[in-house]
Design a protein around this motif. Sequence first.
Motif, short mmCIF file in Angstrom:
data_model
loop_
_atom_site.label_atom_id
_atom_site.label_comp_id
_atom_site.label_asym_id
_atom_site.label_seq_id
_atom_site.Cartn_x
_atom_site.Cartn_y
_atom_site.Cartn_z
N THR A 137 0.82 -1.21 0.00
CA THR A 137 0.00 0.00 0.00
C THR A 137 0.85 1.25 0.00
OG1 THR A 137 -1.71 -1.18 1.22
CG2 THR A 137 -1.80 1.22 1.26
N PHE A 164 -7.87 -3.47 1.31
CA PHE A 164 -8.99 -2.60 0.98
C PHE A 164 -9.85 -3.12 -0.16
CE2 PHE A 164 -5.84 0.33 2.80
CZ PHE A 164 -6.60 0.86 3.82
N TRP A 171 -13.13 -1.81 -4.56
CA TRP A 171 -12.61 -1.30 -3.29
C TRP A 171 -13.67 -1.36 -2.21
CZ3 TRP A 171 -7.61 -0.74 -3.31
CH2 TRP A 171 -6.96 -0.42 -4.49
N MET A 218 -11.97 1.91 3.80
CA MET A 218 -11.04 3.01 3.50
C MET A 218 -11.38 4.25 4.34
SD MET A 218 -10.73 2.55 -0.60
CE MET A 218 -9.42 3.72 -0.90
#
Length: 68
Positions: A23, A54, A60, A65
Motif C-alpha cells: 500500500t 482494501f 474497493w 477506507m
Amino acid sequence: MLEARDNIEQEIWWEPRNGCSSTWFDNWTRLDPLTHIVPEDFPIDEGIQDINYFMEEHGWNVELMHQK
C-alpha cells in the motif's frame, strides 16, 4: 489515505497486481510510492501492508477506507 486521494486520483495508474502490492511502498500508482506523495505529517499506518486489505470481490471496500 482518503485525504491524499483527492491529490493523486487524477493521475492514478492502477496496477494492484492481485492485491499483493505494498500500500505505501510500491509504485502501484505510477506516480511514486504513496509514502513519497502524501504530506509529511500524514499518518501512515504501516500495519496495512498490501492493498488487498482494501479490496473486495467487486472493487474497493470504501467503508473500510473511510475507517483508516
